[in-house]
Motif scaffolding. Sequence first.
Motif, PDB file in Angstrom:
ATOM      1  N   ARG A 198       0.839  -1.192   0.000  1.00 43.84           N
ATOM      2  CA  ARG A 198       0.000   0.000   0.000  1.00 43.84           C
ATOM      3  C   ARG A 198       0.878   1.248   0.000  1.00 43.84           C
ATOM      4  O   ARG A 198       1.897   1.283   0.674  1.00 43.84           O
ATOM      5  N   LEU A 199       0.448   2.253  -0.740  1.00 41.30           N
ATOM      6  CA  LEU A 199       1.135   3.536  -0.786  1.00 41.30           C
ATOM      7  C   LEU A 199       0.128   4.629  -0.473  1.00 41.30           C
ATOM      8  O   LEU A 199      -0.861   4.791  -1.183  1.00 41.30           O
ATOM      9  N   GLN A 200       0.363   5.376   0.608  1.00 42.14           N
ATOM     10  CA  GLN A 200      -0.540   6.466   1.010  1.00 42.14           C
ATOM     11  C   GLN A 200      -0.177   7.743   0.250  1.00 42.14           C
ATOM     12  O   GLN A 200       0.982   8.163   0.249  1.00 42.14           O
ATOM     13  N   VAL A 201      -1.182   8.349  -0.392  1.00 42.24           N
ATOM     14  CA  VAL A 201      -0.981   9.603  -1.114  1.00 42.24           C
ATOM     15  C   VAL A 201      -2.119  10.549  -0.763  1.00 42.24           C
ATOM     16  O   VAL A 201      -3.086  10.179  -0.095  1.00 42.24           O
ATOM     17  N   ASP A 202      -2.003  11.780  -1.263  1.00 37.27           N
ATOM     18  CA  ASP A 202      -3.021  12.804  -1.023  1.00 37.27           C
ATOM     19  C   ASP A 202      -3.701  13.131  -2.341  1.00 37.27           C
ATOM     20  O   ASP A 202      -3.058  13.649  -3.268  1.00 37.27           O
ATOM     21  N   VAL A 203      -5.004  12.832  -2.445  1.00 37.84           N
ATOM     22  CA  VAL A 203      -5.739  13.081  -3.680  1.00 37.84           C
ATOM     23  C   VAL A 203      -5.784  14.563  -4.020  1.00 37.84           C
ATOM     24  O   VAL A 203      -6.018  14.943  -5.170  1.00 37.84           O
ATOM     25  N   SER A 219      12.259   2.357  -7.492  1.00 40.53           N
ATOM     26  CA  SER A 219      13.024   1.731  -6.411  1.00 40.53           C
ATOM     27  C   SER A 219      12.745   0.231  -6.284  1.00 40.53           C
ATOM     28  O   SER A 219      13.547  -0.501  -5.709  1.00 40.53           O
ATOM     29  N   ASP A 220      11.620  -0.218  -6.792  1.00 34.24           N
ATOM     30  CA  ASP A 220      11.254  -1.638  -6.693  1.00 34.24           C
ATOM     31  C   ASP A 220      10.853  -2.144  -8.072  1.00 34.24           C
ATOM     32  O   ASP A 220       9.713  -2.009  -8.504  1.00 34.24           O
ATOM     33  N   LYS A 221      11.814  -2.728  -8.767  1.00 34.52           N
ATOM     34  CA  LYS A 221      11.593  -3.190 -10.131  1.00 34.52           C
ATOM     35  C   LYS A 221      10.688  -4.424 -10.199  1.00 34.52           C
ATOM     36  O   LYS A 221      10.229  -4.804 -11.283  1.00 34.52           O
ATOM     37  N   GLN A 222      10.421  -5.051  -9.037  1.00 33.76           N
ATOM     38  CA  GLN A 222       9.551  -6.220  -9.045  1.00 33.76           C
ATOM     39  C   GLN A 222       8.068  -5.847  -9.093  1.00 33.76           C
ATOM     40  O   GLN A 222       7.222  -6.699  -9.376  1.00 33.76           O
ATOM     41  N   LEU A 223       7.756  -4.586  -8.829  1.00 33.68           N
ATOM     42  CA  LEU A 223       6.369  -4.144  -8.931  1.00 33.68           C
ATOM     43  C   LEU A 223       5.938  -4.202 -10.392  1.00 33.68           C
ATOM     44  O   LEU A 223       6.480  -3.487 -11.244  1.00 33.68           O
ATOM     45  N   ASP A 224       4.963  -5.052 -10.688  1.00 36.19           N
ATOM     46  CA  ASP A 224       4.497  -5.182 -12.072  1.00 36.19           C
ATOM     47  C   ASP A 224       3.013  -4.842 -12.216  1.00 36.19           C
ATOM     48  O   ASP A 224       2.398  -5.119 -13.248  1.00 36.19           O
ATOM     49  N   GLY A 225       2.452  -4.243 -11.150  1.00 34.83           N
ATOM     50  CA  GLY A 225       1.065  -3.817 -11.220  1.00 34.83           C
ATOM     51  C   GLY A 225       0.802  -2.651 -10.287  1.00 34.83           C
ATOM     52  O   GLY A 225       1.424  -2.540  -9.231  1.00 34.83           O
ATOM     53  N   VAL A 226      -0.094  -1.760 -10.717  1.00 34.63           N
ATOM     54  CA  VAL A 226      -0.518  -0.626  -9.893  1.00 34.63           C
ATOM     55  C   VAL A 226      -2.035  -0.584  -9.915  1.00 34.63           C
ATOM     56  O   VAL A 226      -2.656  -0.654 -10.989  1.00 34.63           O
ATOM     57  N   LEU A 227      -2.635  -0.482  -8.728  1.00 37.26           N
ATOM     58  CA  LEU A 227      -4.085  -0.369  -8.625  1.00 37.26           C
ATOM     59  C   LEU A 227      -4.422   0.963  -7.979  1.00 37.26           C
ATOM     60  O   LEU A 227      -4.130   1.192  -6.802  1.00 37.26           O
ATOM     61  N   ALA A 228      -5.010   1.868  -8.751  1.00 33.93           N
ATOM     62  CA  ALA A 228      -5.503   3.136  -8.224  1.00 33.93           C
ATOM     63  C   ALA A 228      -6.937   2.941  -7.744  1.00 33.93           C
ATOM     64  O   ALA A 228      -7.657   2.074  -8.252  1.00 33.93           O
ATOM     65  N   LEU A 229      -7.340   3.750  -6.776  1.00 31.60           N
ATOM     66  CA  LEU A 229      -8.679   3.610  -6.199  1.00 31.60           C
ATOM     67  C   LEU A 229      -9.555   4.829  -6.482  1.00 31.60           C
ATOM     68  O   LEU A 229     -10.627   4.975  -5.895  1.00 31.60           O
ATOM     69  N   ASN A 230      -9.101   5.656  -7.414  1.00 34.55           N
ATOM     70  CA  ASN A 230      -9.764   6.912  -7.739  1.00 34.55           C
ATOM     71  C   ASN A 230      -9.354   7.293  -9.159  1.00 34.55           C
ATOM     72  O   ASN A 230      -8.192   7.114  -9.538  1.00 34.55           O
ATOM     73  N   PRO A 231     -10.260   7.827  -9.985  1.00 38.81           N
ATOM     74  CA  PRO A 231      -9.914   8.113 -11.378  1.00 38.81           C
ATOM     75  C   PRO A 231      -8.848   9.182 -11.547  1.00 38.81           C
ATOM     76  O   PRO A 231      -7.991   9.080 -12.438  1.00 38.81           O
TER      77      PRO A 231
END
Length: 327
Positions: A198-203, A219-231
């Motif tokens: 999980r990555l906390q951000v400010d909308v 920093s993490d080349k193993q990350l192969d997916g990103v799921l956003a929760l807002n358009p």
Amino acid sequence: MRRTPIVLALLGALALTACSSSGGRAAQSPASGSAPAAASAPRGAFAVITHGAPGDSFWDVVKNGAEAAGKQYGVTVTYQGDGDPAKQSQLIDQAVSQKVDGLVVSMANPDALKESIGKAVAAGIPVVTVNSGADRSKEFGAITHVGQSEDVAGRGAGEQLKAAGVTKLLCVVHEAGNVGLEQRCKGAEETLGGTVERLQVDVGNLADVTSKVTAKLQSDKQLDGVLALNPAVAVAARDAVRDSGSQARLATFDLSADVVAAIKDGEILFAVDQQQYLQGYLPITFLLLYKDNLNTVGGGLPVNTGPGFVTKDNADRVARLAEAGTR
């Protein structure tokens, strides 16, 4: 996507009508493009109070739906939103003091709203909860909840991402304390079969969202997916994937015209669609049915408006509806 028979009947009987929103595009009936004449005198006054910030494209569509229902039925609908739970509670208290005939409330932070919603119920004002807080809705005395099961939607997103080959996923959380967002991430974690961070951000700071997601992907080349929760966060994350040179597959919850365009262009894999127009339209319908005929809908269970999935296969049709302000 399945709907309850009573919701299908209501939607079959009621035409969507034109409305305008100060924050979003005008909502227009796909069938006729014109609105029936509203009743000469208001049949009631309903307040819609959400945790959506003014100008948020998602909540603009909710507002469009509520206002369209108001025109359809000849009732007064007021819409207000504030992402600060304390301020949202104050807006609820104001509506109660104005003796509205019904109240629609989203509950991203249920505990912060419990007292104010309790005052509404004690005053005999029927409450319909929407979008977030389904598991607390009945406890708080609401007559029904309209929205999407975030757990189910999250699991569906995880399944889709797993099928796309994602093994390590970054779930971007844009509102601290929002229980529905955590449910989405947790649901995806249950079905992905891989690792979810999980990555906390400010909308409210989308440039910073892009920066933080970019840094994480670099920093993490193993990350192969990103799921956003807002358009809006999804568009910022799209830029991050591009800026970082990552090959990560990107998906999101909820729609906007920009998200649909990105799906068509292959930049976003899919969007989980909770059909937020219905989260504005249906509660006004249900409140009027309760006011006029003491009808309740759902039988103690939430009325689900999703999840569905917008992919490249159906993005063209959805794009036209998004442009009209109804998706």
